[in-house]
Design an enzyme around this catalytic site. Structure first.
Site, PDB file in Angstrom:
ATOM      1  N   HIS A 253      31.496   2.054  -4.568  1.00 23.47           N
ATOM      2  CA  HIS A 253      32.105   1.497  -3.361  1.00 23.47           C
ATOM      3  C   HIS A 253      33.573   1.240  -3.640  1.00 23.47           C
ATOM      4  CE1 HIS A 253      32.767  -1.003   0.196  1.00 23.47           C
ATOM      5  NE2 HIS A 253      31.650  -0.476   0.654  1.00 23.47           N
ATOM      6  N   GLU A 308      23.763   2.170   1.342  1.00 21.12           N
ATOM      7  CA  GLU A 308      23.046   3.359   1.797  1.00 21.12           C
ATOM      8  C   GLU A 308      21.756   3.658   1.061  1.00 21.12           C
ATOM      9  OE1 GLU A 308      26.478   3.711   4.235  1.00 21.12           O
ATOM     10  OE2 GLU A 308      24.329   3.766   4.356  1.00 21.12           O
TER      11      GLU A 308
END
Ligand code: SDX
Length: 364
Positions: A253, A308
């Protein structure tokens, strides 16, 4: 000048603060997400998607925004969206689910009086209808009495969801609704900063969401699990993937240096849904293997599980087709895009950064 030599270029705008916002705070060091003063963990599973939408739109959308009022009005907006897009629906049969939603958003006029509601409704209604048409089934008309999450599942599957399924998707929608200046939200703000319409801003954001580095990751998470096969293959398969330069979908991320707090929220929803505990345990084993490989092969970058990875398991358990996972992300994130676009238009300037020219100069 060779590429990369310009001293003050912020590659990928990393660490650049491009706007002030009252909407959400993403604390990458602490692994905390704050949504208009509320910790995600305090509202996910406790407050509805309609309630959060009202909170995000407060001060930006001039209409009654209470949870119950929004549930009613969002239901009526789904009915209007379904009627407005009906003549376009047959043309979606050759498009991907997200391509279909991109086209169907065009049914929302630039000057639509209730654009925030109509755009939010159109993503859910359009995605469900386009998938059914693609699968050779008739679209299912909205039920204005239903909640947004429950109605999306009913329009998609043709039968009402169980209360647990509706609650699970509602929690996901709350968890994915807003997340600072991610790529698609930034895209919405850039379009809004030119005084383009909300329809333009949402359409632009939807296109940015589609990429696998952003909202396009959940479907490929399942493709990765398929490719890995038995859990005992995971470490070797993942190591080979990272060594050949592949990105492991569902990990890493730009902001979080610790685990994405949303991952635990979504994983808990998968556990509560309790559809296939073996599948969950398998995913946990692959997750641990991925984290070990990333720590070993990318020691200079803290790469943790992001939103996700378990989102893929949740949407699979809810019976969504894999290529609709990004669309489900958009069903949630559209309310964040709208809030940010309106915040940008309320007080922001045209977003227009500089670039460093490294091409040839005219001779002479
Ligand atoms: C979302 O911004 C948001 O808030 C986004 C989001 C939201 O709510 O809107 O949280 C939603 O988009 C989550 C991310 C979904 N995407 C994926 O899961 C795809 C896989 N992840 C990566 O592609 C990556 O982690 C990014 C794109 C998410 C972030 O990458 P960065 O910050 O641009 O980092 P980078 O590409 O510069 O990588 C730095 C290093 C590189 O290694 P080196 O070249 O230095 O050796 O880390 C490596 C990368 O190769 N790396 C990975 C990796 N992520 C980064 N290596 C393997 N697998 C990964 N997943």
């Amino acid at each position: 000048m060779p590429r990369g030599e310009t001293s003050n270029v912020a590659d990928g705008l990393e660490n650049v603060v491009a706007a002030e916002t009252v909407l959400s705070k993403v604390d990458g060091e602490a692994g905390v997400l704050v949504l208009r003063g509320h910790l995600l963990q305090d509202i996910a599973g406790r407050r509805s998607f309609e309630w959060l939408t009202g909170l995000l739109w407060q001060d930006f959308v001039d209409r009654p925004l209470g949870g119950e009022v929004l549930r009613r009005d969002l239901g009526l907006a789904r009915e209007r969206a379904f009627a407005q897009m009906s003549d376009l629906l047959p043309a979606t049969c050759r498009l991907s689910p997200l391509g279909a939603v991109r086209m169907l958003l065009a049914a929302v006029p630039d000057d639509a009086a209730d654009a925030p509601l109509l755009l939010t409704a159109s993503v859910a209604v359009g995605l469900a209808a386009a998938i059914r048409i693609r699968d050779g089934k008739p679209p299912v008309a909205p039920d204005p009495q239903s909640t947004h999450a429950a109605d999306f599942l009913r329009m998609l599957k043709g039968t009402p969801p169980t209360p647990d399924e509706a609650a699970a998707l509602d929690t996901y929608l709350v968890t994915a609704a807003d997340h600072g200046l991610n790529a698609s939200t930034f895209t919405a703000r850039v379009a809004a900063s030119t005084q383009a319409s909300l329809t333009d801003a949402v359409t632009a954001a939807l296109c940015a969401l589609k990429g696998p580095l952003h909202g396009g990751a959940p479907g490929p998470v399942l493709d990765m699990l398929d490719a890995i096969g038995p859990a005992e293959n995971a470490e070797a398969w993942l190591d080979e993937a990272v060594m050949r330069g592949d990105r492991l979908m569902g990990f890493g991320h730009r902001i979080y240096r610790v685990q994405d707090p949303r991952s635990d929220v979504v994983k808990a929803v998968v556990e509560r849904l309790n559809r296939d505990i073996g599948r969950l345990h398998y995913a946990e084993a692959v997750e641990q293997a991925a984290l070990a490989v990333l720590a070993k092969r990318k020691p200079n970058r803290s790469l943790q599980t992001n939103l996700e990875f378990y989102t893929a398991l949740l949407l699979e358990a809810l019976g969504l087709p894999r290529d609709a996972f990004t669309g489900a992300f958009a069903v949630a994130r559209v309310v964040g895009w709208i809030a940010h676009a309106l915040e940008q238009q309320a007080g922001g300037r045209l977003i227009r950064p500089q670039s460093a020219y490294i091409g040839p100069m005219p001779r002479g």
